[in-house]
Scaffold this active site. Structure first.
Site, short mmCIF file in Angstrom:
data_model
loop_
_atom_site.label_atom_id
_atom_site.label_comp_id
_atom_site.label_asym_id
_atom_site.label_seq_id
_atom_site.Cartn_x
_atom_site.Cartn_y
_atom_site.Cartn_z
CG ASP A 135 -2.05 0.97 1.16
OD1 ASP A 135 -2.16 1.67 0.14
OD2 ASP A 135 -2.82 1.04 2.13
CG ASP A 158 -3.57 3.96 -3.16
OD1 ASP A 158 -4.51 3.22 -3.51
OD2 ASP A 158 -3.64 4.74 -2.20
CD GLU A 159 -5.76 -0.66 -1.02
OE1 GLU A 159 -5.41 -1.43 -0.10
OE2 GLU A 159 -6.75 0.10 -0.94
#
Length: 417
Positions: free
Chosen positions: A28, A123-124
């Protein structure tokens, strides 16, 4: 120079406690949008940064740096509230293309370790690196090298949690923030989970947390001591509280919808202005569909009025589309069927649902001036990608762009998987 995996020698053995166990990672990026802005503007490093728009806009926080979070600022908070909590913060508009470019590079690095990568957002992602130890090393080594390679490639911080399943790995990455790594060894899951607040379990929101508190359930350990089948609608979170999660990492997640919305800085009753924004939104959505080689079967209009009443209306198309004109035409017809004199608008949005991978389009019998505009729109996409969005636009937007640009507004983009 590509540093990916450069320093990882071959032929390793797995630590005894991990043998026969799955190795799942949750990676993350830390305060992703804000971290990108701090990277691009070094003078913002170490300062509270809020991404989303001007401090007096009516939009919401898209991301907040850790320096801003120290003032109690979080994603989805109204920008004006964030400005009151942290008046010294630097407010910046979002730059989705910049964030998307960084995300592509990060996901590429993940896939150099395993094909089993499940992106959850820009983003993860979850990674299943089970069986990769002979080439890349122990779970700890893999996590550290992923973090090092992301830092080298995009100069951004990332936190990684490692466990035997997705739920525990995600909680571990949360506790590793910012810019850290947390390993939960097999057999230690319950010990790791027990003292944590119950809200950290997937499926437990503020309302569920309040209901559980009335029953004396405040930690994950408290929840774990209740049998899942006796928890009603919370039976799945109760199982997760015991470290049980059989979900696989899905390398291919199905995109269900693509959409864009805009919140006006001032409520407006100008239907023509709303229509111009609607055309621009349809253009954004269609471009994103084409970029991902997707097409959608239904167009959804979202309207929010000045009194915060919100409606959605949907129309199903004859064939899936990725064309701006078709998306806009459907959204325009929906808008005109819903509006009446005296309506005052706060937000308008366009979403395309029923999305699937693009297949060769069936030729349709077209009459009169009807024609397939997709080649033209693809050519426009290429020009914009090279020279910027402002160099070419639809004729219907000429003369209105100055007025639209003068309106301060908050954009929101989403891809739902």
């Amino acid at each position: 120079m590509d540093t990916t995996r450069a320093s990882i020698p071959g032929q390793h053995s797995l630590p005894a406690e991990w043998r026969g166990q799955k190795v799942i990672m949750h990676a993350d990026m830390d305060a992703f949008y804000a971290s990108v802005e701090q990277r691009e503007q070094p003078d913002l490093r170490g300062r509270p940064v809020i991404v989303g728009g001007p401090r007096d806009a009516r939009g919401v926080v898209a991301a907040a740096s850790y320096e801003a979070r120290a003032f109690g600022i979080w994603s989805a908070m109204p920008l004006r509230q964030a400005a009151r909590l942290c008046p010294q913060a630097e407010f910046v508009p979002g730059r989705m293309r910049l964030y998307s470019d960084a995300s592509v590079e990060v996901m590429r690095i993940f896939r150099t370790y395993t094909p089993l990568v499940e992106p959850l957002s820009l983003d993860e992602a979850f990674l299943d690196v089970t069986g990769c130890e002979r080439r890349y090393g122990t779970p700890q080594t893999i996590a550290d090298h992923i973090r090092d390679n992301v830092r080298a490639a995009v100069d951004l911080p990332i936190s990684v949690g490692v466990a035997t399943n997705k739920s525990v790995a995600k909680i571990a990455s949360t506790l590793a923030k910012p810019d850290g790594r947390r390993i939960v060894a097999p057999g230690t899951e319950q010990e790791f989970l027990d003292p944590l607040p119950v809200r950290m379990v997937w499926g437990i929101g503020p309302k569920s947390e309040a209901r559980l508190a009335v029953r004396g359930i405040r930690t994950i350990g408290d929840l774990a001591r209740h049998e899942p089948e006796r928890m009603g609608e919370l039976h799945k979170p109760a199982a997760l509280a015991r470290g049980i999660d059989s979900r696989e990492v899905e390398a291919e997640r199905t995109v269900k919808s693509v959409g864009n919305e805009v919140t006006f800085s001032r409520d407006t009753s100008d239907r023509d202005l709303v229509l111009r924004y609607l055309r621009q939104l349809a253009d954004h959505v269609a471009r994103r569909l084409r970029a991902k080689r997707l097409a959608g079967r239904a167009v959804v209009l979202k309207l929010r009025y000045a009194d915060f009443r919100t409606i959605t209306r949907q129309v199903t198309l004859e064939t899936p589309t990725d064309q701006t004109r078709e998306v806009f035409g459907a959204a325009r017809d929906l808008l005109l069927s819903q509006t009446s004199d005296g309506d005052i608008y706060r937000l308008v949005g366009v979403h395309v649902t029923g999305v699937r991978s693009k297949t060769p389009r069936q030729l349709a019998l077209r009459t009169g001036r009807e024609r397939d505009r997709r080649p033209l729109e693809i050519a426009m996409d290429k020009v914009r990608a090279r020279f910027g969005d402002a160099v070419i636009t639809h004729a219907a937007l000429l003369g209105s762009s100055a007025r639209m640009d003068s309106e301060r507004h908050a954009w929101r983009e989403d891809v739902l998987g």
